[in-house]
Structure formats: structure tokens, C-alpha cells
Design a protein around this motif. Structure first.
Motif, short mmCIF file in Angstrom:
data_model
loop_
_atom_site.label_atom_id
_atom_site.label_comp_id
_atom_site.label_asym_id
_atom_site.label_seq_id
_atom_site.Cartn_x
_atom_site.Cartn_y
_atom_site.Cartn_z
N GLU B 186 0.85 -1.20 0.00
CA GLU B 186 0.00 0.00 0.00
C GLU B 186 0.88 1.24 0.00
OE1 GLU B 186 -2.32 -2.60 -0.30
OE2 GLU B 186 -1.98 -2.84 1.83
N ALA B 187 0.32 2.35 -0.45
CA ALA B 187 1.11 3.57 -0.57
C ALA B 187 0.42 4.73 0.13
CB ALA B 187 1.33 3.92 -2.04
N VAL B 188 1.20 5.51 0.86
CA VAL B 188 0.70 6.73 1.50
C VAL B 188 1.51 7.89 0.95
CG1 VAL B 188 0.32 7.96 3.67
CG2 VAL B 188 0.12 5.46 3.60
N ARG B 189 0.82 8.88 0.44
CA ARG B 189 1.51 10.03 -0.16
C ARG B 189 1.18 11.30 0.62
NH1 ARG B 189 0.22 6.94 -4.63
NH2 ARG B 189 1.95 6.59 -6.08
N SER B 190 2.20 12.13 0.77
CA SER B 190 1.99 13.47 1.31
C SER B 190 2.74 14.44 0.40
CB SER B 190 2.53 13.56 2.74
OG SER B 190 2.55 14.91 3.15
N ASN B 191 2.02 15.32 -0.23
CA ASN B 191 2.64 16.30 -1.12
C ASN B 191 2.35 17.69 -0.61
OD1 ASN B 191 3.68 14.46 -3.12
ND2 ASN B 191 1.57 14.13 -3.77
N THR B 192 3.39 18.47 -0.47
CA THR B 192 3.27 19.84 0.00
C THR B 192 3.83 20.76 -1.07
OG1 THR B 192 3.66 19.06 2.26
CG2 THR B 192 3.87 21.44 1.88
N LEU B 220 6.55 9.72 -0.24
CA LEU B 220 5.85 8.46 -0.51
C LEU B 220 6.33 7.41 0.47
CD1 LEU B 220 4.15 6.46 -2.21
CD2 LEU B 220 6.13 6.21 -3.71
N TYR B 221 5.38 6.88 1.24
CA TYR B 221 5.70 5.76 2.13
C TYR B 221 4.94 4.54 1.65
CZ TYR B 221 5.53 2.61 6.09
OH TYR B 221 5.62 1.49 6.88
N GLU B 222 5.63 3.44 1.53
CA GLU B 222 4.98 2.19 1.14
C GLU B 222 5.03 1.22 2.32
OE1 GLU B 222 5.73 1.18 -3.32
OE2 GLU B 222 7.41 2.36 -2.64
N THR B 223 4.01 0.43 2.47
CA THR B 223 3.91 -0.43 3.66
C THR B 223 4.93 -1.56 3.66
OG1 THR B 223 2.09 -1.61 2.56
CG2 THR B 223 1.48 0.10 4.16
N ASN B 224 5.75 -1.63 2.63
CA ASN B 224 6.88 -2.56 2.68
C ASN B 224 8.09 -1.93 3.38
OD1 ASN B 224 7.89 -0.71 0.85
ND2 ASN B 224 7.72 -2.08 -0.92
N GLY B 225 7.90 -0.69 3.87
CA GLY B 225 8.96 -0.01 4.63
C GLY B 225 9.75 1.01 3.84
N ASP B 226 9.50 1.13 2.56
CA ASP B 226 10.25 2.09 1.73
C ASP B 226 9.78 3.52 1.98
OD1 ASP B 226 11.72 0.09 0.67
OD2 ASP B 226 10.90 0.23 -1.38
N TRP B 227 10.74 4.40 2.17
CA TRP B 227 10.48 5.85 2.30
C TRP B 227 11.15 6.57 1.15
CZ3 TRP B 227 7.51 8.78 5.38
CH2 TRP B 227 7.04 8.23 6.59
N ASP B 228 10.41 7.45 0.52
CA ASP B 228 10.96 8.20 -0.62
C ASP B 228 10.50 9.66 -0.48
OD1 ASP B 228 11.71 9.23 -3.07
OD2 ASP B 228 10.86 7.59 -4.26
#
Lengths: 144, 274
Positions: B186-192, B220-228
Motif C-alpha cells: 500500500e502507498a501513502v503520499r503526502s505532497n506539500t 511516498l511511504y509504502e507499507t513494505n517499509g520504503d520511504w521516498d
């Protein structure tokens, strides 16, 4: 219930944002038509509007004089303003629209035989995504 | 970025600027269309599994947004992609295809126009990315709903957009998730986004266009632990009925265990209303 909740959240959000802005030096909530903002060194367009103006902007009586000036809030970038242009031109009886971003107003020329009301123009402004706060017909001194 | 945000809340008198990678709570009015073709170039580093030494990807994303009724719009996006992969042994290969398509509804549920150009707006975003039919690596071959919200504040020459969204990825096990967010996690996005109107300093009766400096923080945070986390500076010109935008994307934080890191990206686009 749903709309009440939305309304409550919206009010809270606005209050929080407004509080943040008001507390900062140089931010004014005064209601002059061109409020100088010392912090930014520029003039803010704040329309001076009375409750009577707002009520008159909802009137369904036809505008006289063949033209009107609309005071519009929320009108900023040229790309956004083109929305207003398009919606006003769709109102039957509107012949031409001239938007002045320097004053935050829109000049609407009406056909001689048209019976266009402030309420109709207000609906078009709302459709465009803005807020109509005052309408002045040419016969009432809005002509330029 | 902090400086830019601090400048934003200084206040003053403009509106509705929308940066390239961040949504805004603005939309075309009913019956009005916005065509937005964009070209993005990205260069990525080595894949963690060693399958690629570097990858270049070009995405031609064309979106069409239409105002359905007051405060409600629909956006459809088609991203066509081309990539060149350099293998660790020095060989290379090229692929092209179509990434997942995107359909999104935007509903503006709050608007407070406090001055001639000042406004606060908020909108809900709901939509889905879905299989494009591409049978190579570019499409997730799945249906991935996303839900989010965006707030836009404009005070004078300063514009601010904050978008948060969650994408539920129902598939995507075989997709080349190079840009991130296409699953299977899953992906969580925060754009400012912060936009500063460079010119004109003040609008006038004869104003026909505005220049903006833009700065974005795209997380972008993905529930596999990746932070971008990427920083995206840019410049934009908005005129009566069209806009031109040029942005860069630079990596800020890249804690990626499942895909390659971004070296840099650039994007150019136009918006045309009709």
C-alpha cells in the motif's frame, strides 16, 4: 448530520488558519478596499462590502443600465479568472465580460433587451468557483 | 522549505496556483475542460536485486479534467512510459508501455473566499488506478483505489497546497515499481507545495499572465517499509487559459529496500482550458 460535521470541520479549519494569519505581524483583517500589508510590502484586495450589498447581490430583479460591475472574492490567477469569463458568458443576455484582476472586479455588458438579475450572475460566479459579494449596475454608478 | 512556509503565513493578497506534483483544491467550472500533457524524465540508480545498474524512464502523462458540476470534477490520466535499462554487465535494453491509468473525482467541500484574491479551500480526492492493458512491466494489472484530501490556502502572492492520500494496492506483484506506489505494498503520499508569485507583484487591469516560483516536498511511504522523499523546485507561468510549468525532482530521503533510488528527475508540462 454529515453536512453538519463537514461544516464543523470546515469552520475549525478556517478558524485555525485565520488565527495563524492574524497573529502574525503585518496581517490585517481591516476592510478597506486596498489594505496595505507591511509584511509583504503590497496591497491586498479586500472589498468593502456591507450586509446590504450582499443581500442586493442575491436580488432577482433585473439589472438596469445595460452593464454591471461585479465584486468577486477569491479571484486570483489569470488561469482561474478564465473560469469566470466562461461561466458569465453562458448567462443568457450577457454580451461581454472584462475582468480586472487589479481591482478584483468583473465588468459585464448586457444586451439591451436582457433581463439579467444579480442572482443569475451570482450563480455563474459560484459555478466558476468564486464568491460574488457586490453587484453595481451601470445606472447605479457601476459604469465606467 | 521551512523558510518558504514561513513566508507563506506572512500574508498579503492571489490564488489557485497548482504545482506539478501536488494536487490543489481547485478545479474547472462545470462544462470546462483542462488538458494537461506532461513529460517527465527520471534517472534511477541500481536495483537492489542487482538486475539493473541504472534506469532512465520518460513518462508522457496526459490528463483531462472536466468540471462535472459546481465543486465536482473528474480527471482521467494516461501515462505512457519509455525506459532504458543498463545491466550490470554493460548491456542495455529499452521498453515502452502504458502505466496504470488513473481516474479521480475531486469534490470541493469547503471554500472561504475572504478577499479579492485570498481563499481557503479543501477538497476530497477519490479514485482508482487501474490496469492499462499493458502486458509488460508497466501496469500493475490490478485495480487500486485511492482516497485523499487536499487543502489550498492563498494569501497575496503566496499559495500553499497540502495533499495526503492513501492507495490500496490490490495487486501489482509483477509490476516494475520503479517510481514507487504501484504495489504490491500500500502507498501513502503526502505532497506539500508552496508557490510564490514572482511577477506581477500586484495584479493590474491589464494583467495577462503571472510567473510563479514553486517548491514541493513529495513524500511516498509504502507499507513494505520504503520511504521516498523528494524536493521539487520549479517555475510556472499562468496566462489566460493556459499554463506552462517546468520542475525538477531531487532525492531528499531515499530509504528504499525494494526498488532503485532516484538520481534526479525533470518535468515539463502545459495546461490548457477550453
Amino acid at each position: 448530520m454529515f453536512s453538519a460535521r463537514i461544516g464543523g470541520s470546515a469552520a475549525l479549519m478556517t478558524a485555525a488558519l485565520s488565527l495563524g494569519l492574524v497573529l502574525l505581524p503585518g496581517c490585517s483583517t481591516s476592510a478597506s478596499s486596498k489594505a496595505v500589508n507591511p509584511a509583504m510590502g503590497e496591497n491586498a484586495i479586500i472589498h468593502t462590502v456591507t450586509e446590504a450589498d450582499r443581500e442586493a447581490a442575491k436580488s432577482k430583479a433585473p439589472i438596469t443600465g445595460g452593464a454591471a460591475t461585479l465584486w468577486v472574492n477569491g479571484l486570483g490567477c489569470p488561469l482561474c479568472a478564465s473560469n469566470l469569463d466562461k461561466q458569465l458568458m453562458r448567462v443568457p443576455g450577457v454580451e461581454a465580460v472584462t475582468i480586472d484582476m487589479g481591482t478584483g472586479t468583473s465588468r459585464v455588458a448586457l444586451r439591451a433587451d436582457a433581463a439579467v438579475s444579480p442572482a443569475q450572475l451570482g450563480e455563474a460566479v459560484e459555478d466558476a468557483g468564486f464568491t460574488l459579494v457586490k453587484v453595481e449596475s451601470a445606472s447605479a454608478g457601476g459604469g465606467r | 522549505m521551512l523558510g518558504a512556509l514561513a513566508a507563506l503565513v506572512g500574508c498579503g493578497a492571489a490564488w489557485a496556483q497548482e504545482a506539478m506534483y501536488t494536487e490543489a483544491a481547485t478545479m474547472p467550472s462545470p462544462g470546462v475542460f483542462v488538458l494537461r500533457p506532461q513529460v517527465h524524465y527520471y534517472r534511477f540508480g541500481a536495483e537492489p536485486d542487482g538486475s539493473a545498474a541504472s534506469t532512465e524512464r520518460v513518462i508522457w502523462a496526459t490528463s483531462l479534467q472536466v468540471g462535472i458540476e459546481r465543486a465536482l470534477s473528474l480527471t482521467l490520466e494516461v501515462p505512457v512510459a519509455w525506459e532504458r535499462i543498463r545491466r550490470p554487465d554493460g548491456s542495455s535494453e529499452s521498453n515502452r508501455g502504458v502505466e496504470d491509468l488513473d481516474a479521480m473525482l475531486k469534490w470541493r467541500f469547503f471554500k472561504d473566499d475572504s478577499g479579492g484574491v485570498d481563499t481557503v479551500r479543501a477538497a476530497l480526492l477519490a479514485g482508482a488506478r487501474f490496469a492499462s492493458g499493458d502486458n509488460r512491466d508497466f501496469s500493475s494489472q490490478s485495480f487500486n483505489p485511492h482516497l485523499g484530501a487536499v487543502v489550498t490556502v492563498v494569501r497575496g502572492r503566496h499559495g500553499f497546497n497540502q495533499e495526503v492520500s492513501f492507495q490500496f494496492n490490490t495487486g501489482g506483484g509483477g509490476v516494475d515499481n520503479l517510481g514507487g506506489g504501484l504495489g504490491p505494498a500500500e502507498a501513502v503520499r503526502s505532497n506539500t507545495a508552496y508557490l510564490f508569485r514572482l511577477f506581477p507583484e500586484e495584479y493590474a487591469a491589464d494583467t495577462k499572465g503571472s510567473w510563479y516560483l514553486t517548491a514541493e516536498l513529495n513524500t511516498l511511504y509504502e507499507t513494505n517499509g520504503d520511504w521516498d522523499v523528494r524536493v521539487s523546485p520549479g517555475i510556472m507561468y499562468e496566462a489566460w487559459g493556459f499554463a506552462i510549468e517546468v520542475m525538477a525532482q531531487l532525492p531528499a530521503v531515499q530509504r528504499l529496500n525494494n526498488r532503485a533510488t532516484l538520481d534526479f528527475g525533470v518535468g515539463v508540462g502545459v495546461r490548457i482550458t477550453f
